[in-house]
Design a protein around this motif. Sequence first.
Motif, PDB file in Angstrom:
ATOM      1  N   ASN A  46      -9.623  -6.177  61.698  1.00  0.00           N
ATOM      2  CA  ASN A  46     -10.778  -5.861  61.906  1.00  0.00           C
ATOM      3  C   ASN A  46     -11.843  -4.816  62.469  1.00  0.00           C
ATOM      4  OD1 ASN A  46     -10.953  -8.765  61.743  1.00  0.00           O
ATOM      5  ND2 ASN A  46     -10.602  -9.184  63.778  1.00  0.00           N
ATOM      6  N   ILE A  47     -10.223  -4.128  62.918  1.00  0.00           N
ATOM      7  CA  ILE A  47     -11.387  -2.804  63.298  1.00  0.00           C
ATOM      8  C   ILE A  47     -11.523  -1.858  61.961  1.00  0.00           C
ATOM      9  CG2 ILE A  47     -10.702  -0.401  64.932  1.00  0.00           C
ATOM     10  CD1 ILE A  47      -8.934  -2.422  66.277  1.00  0.00           C
ATOM     11  N   LEU A  48      -9.905  -1.984  61.097  1.00  0.00           N
ATOM     12  CA  LEU A  48      -9.912  -1.198  59.988  1.00  0.00           C
ATOM     13  C   LEU A  48     -11.228  -1.987  58.808  1.00  0.00           C
ATOM     14  CD1 LEU A  48      -6.532  -0.640  59.344  1.00  0.00           C
ATOM     15  CD2 LEU A  48      -8.101   0.845  59.752  1.00  0.00           C
ATOM     16  N   VAL A  49     -11.508  -3.280  59.405  1.00  0.00           N
ATOM     17  CA  VAL A  49     -13.042  -3.657  57.836  1.00  0.00           C
ATOM     18  C   VAL A  49     -14.047  -3.075  58.646  1.00  0.00           C
ATOM     19  CG1 VAL A  49     -14.034  -5.451  57.610  1.00  0.00           C
ATOM     20  CG2 VAL A  49     -11.423  -5.676  57.368  1.00  0.00           C
ATOM     21  N   ALA A  50     -14.122  -3.063  59.899  1.00  0.00           N
ATOM     22  CA  ALA A  50     -15.647  -2.149  60.234  1.00  0.00           C
ATOM     23  C   ALA A  50     -15.560  -0.938  59.816  1.00  0.00           C
ATOM     24  CB  ALA A  50     -15.124  -2.745  61.677  1.00  0.00           C
ATOM     25  N   LEU A  51     -14.670   0.030  60.016  1.00  0.00           N
ATOM     26  CA  LEU A  51     -14.492   1.020  60.826  1.00  0.00           C
ATOM     27  C   LEU A  51     -14.569   1.313  58.283  1.00  0.00           C
ATOM     28  CD1 LEU A  51     -11.606   2.522  62.457  1.00  0.00           C
ATOM     29  CD2 LEU A  51     -14.959   2.387  62.755  1.00  0.00           C
ATOM     30  N   GLN A  52     -14.176   0.862  57.623  1.00  0.00           N
ATOM     31  CA  GLN A  52     -14.554   1.301  56.010  1.00  0.00           C
ATOM     32  C   GLN A  52     -15.869   0.691  55.688  1.00  0.00           C
ATOM     33  OE1 GLN A  52     -11.230   0.483  53.576  1.00  0.00           O
ATOM     34  NE2 GLN A  52     -11.058  -1.624  54.218  1.00  0.00           N
ATOM     35  N   GLU A  53     -16.878   0.085  56.751  1.00  0.00           N
ATOM     36  CA  GLU A  53     -17.745  -0.278  55.935  1.00  0.00           C
ATOM     37  C   GLU A  53     -19.084   0.258  57.004  1.00  0.00           C
ATOM     38  OE1 GLU A  53     -18.171  -4.396  57.534  1.00  0.00           O
ATOM     39  OE2 GLU A  53     -17.286  -5.581  55.498  1.00  0.00           O
ATOM     40  N   ASN A  54     -19.050   1.104  57.747  1.00  0.00           N
ATOM     41  CA  ASN A  54     -19.623   1.447  58.873  1.00  0.00           C
ATOM     42  C   ASN A  54     -19.007   3.223  59.477  1.00  0.00           C
ATOM     43  OD1 ASN A  54     -21.421   3.240  60.319  1.00  0.00           O
ATOM     44  ND2 ASN A  54     -22.405   1.578  61.419  1.00  0.00           N
ATOM     45  N   GLY A  55     -18.114   3.432  59.211  1.00  0.00           N
ATOM     46  CA  GLY A  55     -17.609   5.402  60.193  1.00  0.00           C
ATOM     47  C   GLY A  55     -18.047   5.720  61.187  1.00  0.00           C
ATOM     48  N   ALA A  56     -19.515   4.698  61.012  1.00  0.00           N
ATOM     49  CA  ALA A  56     -19.986   6.469  62.198  1.00  0.00           C
ATOM     50  C   ALA A  56     -20.646   5.282  63.418  1.00  0.00           C
ATOM     51  CB  ALA A  56     -21.533   6.700  61.719  1.00  0.00           C
ATOM     52  N   ALA A  57     -19.773   3.828  63.500  1.00  0.00           N
ATOM     53  CA  ALA A  57     -20.438   2.608  64.287  1.00  0.00           C
ATOM     54  C   ALA A  57     -19.629   3.371  65.992  1.00  0.00           C
ATOM     55  CB  ALA A  57     -19.404   1.471  63.708  1.00  0.00           C
ATOM     56  N   GLY A  58     -20.669   3.680  66.696  1.00  0.00           N
ATOM     57  CA  GLY A  58     -19.654   4.122  68.166  1.00  0.00           C
ATOM     58  C   GLY A  58     -18.870   2.747  68.415  1.00  0.00           C
ATOM     59  N   LEU A  59     -17.782   3.648  69.427  1.00  0.00           N
ATOM     60  CA  LEU A  59     -16.620   2.901  70.159  1.00  0.00           C
ATOM     61  C   LEU A  59     -17.324   1.488  70.649  1.00  0.00           C
ATOM     62  CD1 LEU A  59     -14.397   5.402  71.550  1.00  0.00           C
ATOM     63  CD2 LEU A  59     -13.811   3.796  69.486  1.00  0.00           C
ATOM     64  N   ALA A  60     -18.634   1.547  71.111  1.00  0.00           N
ATOM     65  CA  ALA A  60     -19.483  -0.075  71.594  1.00  0.00           C
ATOM     66  C   ALA A  60     -19.728  -0.304  70.926  1.00  0.00           C
ATOM     67  CB  ALA A  60     -20.122   0.669  72.257  1.00  0.00           C
ATOM     68  N   GLU A  61     -20.189  -0.383  69.852  1.00  0.00           N
ATOM     69  CA  GLU A  61     -20.159  -1.296  68.639  1.00  0.00           C
ATOM     70  C   GLU A  61     -18.805  -1.946  68.170  1.00  0.00           C
ATOM     71  OE1 GLU A  61     -22.081  -1.296  64.283  1.00  0.00           O
ATOM     72  OE2 GLU A  61     -23.047   0.106  65.615  1.00  0.00           O
TER      73      GLU A  61
END
Lengths: 154, 154
Positions: free
Chosen positions: A7-22
Amino acid sequence: MDEIDRNILVALQENGAAGLAELAKVAGLSVSATAERVKRLEERATIRGWRADLDPNAVGCTLLAFVFVGLRPGQDEHFHRAMRRLEAVLECHAVTGPWSYLLKLRLADLRALELFVAEHIRGLPAVERSETLVALASAKETAILPVAPADEED
Amino acid sequence: MDEIDRNILVALQENGAAGLAELAKVAGLSVSATAERVKRLEERATIRGWRADLDPNAVGCTLLAFVFVGLRPGQDEHFHRAMRRLEAVLECHAVTGPWSYLLKLRLADLRALELFVAEHIRGLPAVERSETLVALASAKETAILPVAPADEED
DNA sequence: AATGAAAGTGATACTGG
DNA sequence: CCAGTATCACTTTCATT
């Protein structure tokens, strides 16, 4: 590598600038636990790096083309090195079928393509023959990988 | 868009996690001026986003394949929508030559490829014929675009 | 491994030059 | 566009479970 990592990898591919909080919300973990997982994924080189994703047109790479290349025997190493040095060559794959290699190129326009292929591809002694395909339109172009083994497409 | 913007874009493609301080050195500007330029590049959508760059093998996408597709007339829109929904289809381009489209796929293995093409490509009524090429090895694979019009390769 | 809180670092915004 | 400051958010670390 469990469901949470995926799930983390999916999110970071879509938005690698998302903060750790999000990201922590996506993962269902605390911020610190999330940070540790991201760090581990970097150390294991599952995450190779972080990149700005650019609009090709905005940087003058209007034209996308694919080039099939047939090589003379024993010239592969030379060819690899040559391809790696050329920025316009985004990809160079050895493929099955009648051709040795398939290249993916990004260039300014048709004129630049013509010159480039003549000089940097067909101009190589290693290259026996080649065939160029020009992309007319792209319905999809992404670098986002399916992280769960994509047996299950909807 | 000047030389400085281009230097920033080169740097951010190589390392999108670089801080503004480091980036300012590359740009030869102050931190605040650098921050403004990055923001402008995002607003103008020259920078489309920020992505984690993953190792395909580490997420189970071991196999890279290209599929040529020949379409029945008037089915393009349906086909586009279908391709966009499939995560394994990274790219879908209309191309010159005897085929309508060239697809780039990432899948777990040959078995998954076989199943995928049968079900999601050849299974479509819009698809008349197709031909699959498997990548045997990749000498180069990058999403990093040449930011200066790449007439001048070394 | 995960949590929660404390401490350090860096991004963002605004001022004046 | 630069320099400086202040604020805010985020990352990082650590003690605890």
